[in-house]
Scaffold this motif. Structure first.
Motif, PDB file in Angstrom:
ATOM      1  N   VAL A  58       9.367 -11.336   6.409  1.00 37.87           N
ATOM      2  CA  VAL A  58      10.265 -12.461   6.179  1.00 37.87           C
ATOM      3  C   VAL A  58       9.436 -13.646   5.712  1.00 37.87           C
ATOM      4  O   VAL A  58       8.385 -13.938   6.296  1.00 37.87           O
ATOM      5  N   ASP A  59       9.901 -14.325   4.652  1.00 38.28           N
ATOM      6  CA  ASP A  59       9.141 -15.473   4.158  1.00 38.28           C
ATOM      7  C   ASP A  59       9.426 -16.717   4.991  1.00 38.28           C
ATOM      8  O   ASP A  59      10.250 -16.698   5.912  1.00 38.28           O
ATOM      9  N   LYS A  60       8.760 -17.806   4.648  1.00 36.73           N
ATOM     10  CA  LYS A  60       8.865 -19.040   5.441  1.00 36.73           C
ATOM     11  C   LYS A  60      10.257 -19.657   5.411  1.00 36.73           C
ATOM     12  O   LYS A  60      10.603 -20.461   6.264  1.00 36.73           O
ATOM     13  N   ASN A  81      -1.530  -6.316   2.049  1.00 38.64           N
ATOM     14  CA  ASN A  81      -1.482  -6.888   0.698  1.00 38.64           C
ATOM     15  C   ASN A  81      -0.180  -7.648   0.468  1.00 38.64           C
ATOM     16  O   ASN A  81      -0.181  -8.711  -0.160  1.00 38.64           O
ATOM     17  N   ASP A  82       0.924  -7.111   0.956  1.00 43.11           N
ATOM     18  CA  ASP A  82       2.210  -7.790   0.804  1.00 43.11           C
ATOM     19  C   ASP A  82       2.217  -9.116   1.559  1.00 43.11           C
ATOM     20  O   ASP A  82       2.745 -10.112   1.074  1.00 43.11           O
ATOM     21  N   ILE A  83       1.606  -9.119   2.731  1.00 46.23           N
ATOM     22  CA  ILE A  83       1.533 -10.349   3.538  1.00 46.23           C
ATOM     23  C   ILE A  83       0.649 -11.383   2.822  1.00 46.23           C
ATOM     24  O   ILE A  83       1.019 -12.547   2.705  1.00 46.23           O
ATOM     25  N   GLN A  84      -0.511 -10.930   2.341  1.00 48.55           N
ATOM     26  CA  GLN A  84      -1.415 -11.842   1.625  1.00 48.55           C
ATOM     27  C   GLN A  84      -0.746 -12.428   0.389  1.00 48.55           C
ATOM     28  O   GLN A  84      -0.861 -13.623   0.107  1.00 48.55           O
ATOM     29  N   LYS A  85      -0.040 -11.597  -0.348  1.00 51.88           N
ATOM     30  CA  LYS A  85       0.660 -12.040  -1.548  1.00 51.88           C
ATOM     31  C   LYS A  85       1.710 -13.081  -1.200  1.00 51.88           C
ATOM     32  O   LYS A  85       1.827 -14.125  -1.864  1.00 51.88           O
ATOM     33  N   LEU A  86       2.457 -12.840  -0.135  1.00 54.61           N
ATOM     34  CA  LEU A  86       3.472 -13.780   0.304  1.00 54.61           C
ATOM     35  C   LEU A  86       2.854 -15.103   0.754  1.00 54.61           C
ATOM     36  O   LEU A  86       3.348 -16.181   0.426  1.00 54.61           O
ATOM     37  N   LEU A  87       1.747 -15.029   1.458  1.00 53.79           N
ATOM     38  CA  LEU A  87       1.077 -16.253   1.922  1.00 53.79           C
ATOM     39  C   LEU A  87       0.514 -17.066   0.757  1.00 53.79           C
ATOM     40  O   LEU A  87       0.491 -18.292   0.811  1.00 53.79           O
ATOM     41  N   SER A  88       0.083 -16.395  -0.292  1.00 54.46           N
ATOM     42  CA  SER A  88      -0.501 -17.109  -1.427  1.00 54.46           C
ATOM     43  C   SER A  88       0.552 -17.819  -2.273  1.00 54.46           C
ATOM     44  O   SER A  88       0.229 -18.707  -3.054  1.00 54.46           O
TER      45      SER A  88
END
Length: 67
Positions: A37-39, A58-65
């Motif tokens: 879930v995004d922010k 990788n999906d988490i890192q991509k979302l955080l970036s």
């Protein structure tokens, strides 16, 4: 105890499942189904219970970036 399926499912799980259904329908078939879930509260992805947390890194890192 929190219900994740059926009429008595917790509102959180009703919301998550409504946004990202599973391969065989909306029900959660087994423990450890994961939701990303995004922010802003948008459900980005749903992962099978057998998906390792490292596999979604990788999906988490991509979302955080992108936040």
């Amino acid at each position: 105890m929190v219900d994740v399926n059926g009429k008595e499912a917790a509102p959180l799980y009703k919301f998550l499942k409504s946004k990202k259904g599973g391969f065989l329908g909306d029900g959660i078939k087994w423990n450890f189904t994961k939701f990303l879930v995004d922010k802003d509260g948008k459900v980005v992805e749903r992962y099978a219970p057998t998906t390792s947390p490292l596999k979604i890194e990788n999906d988490i890192q991509k979302l955080l970036s992108t936040s």
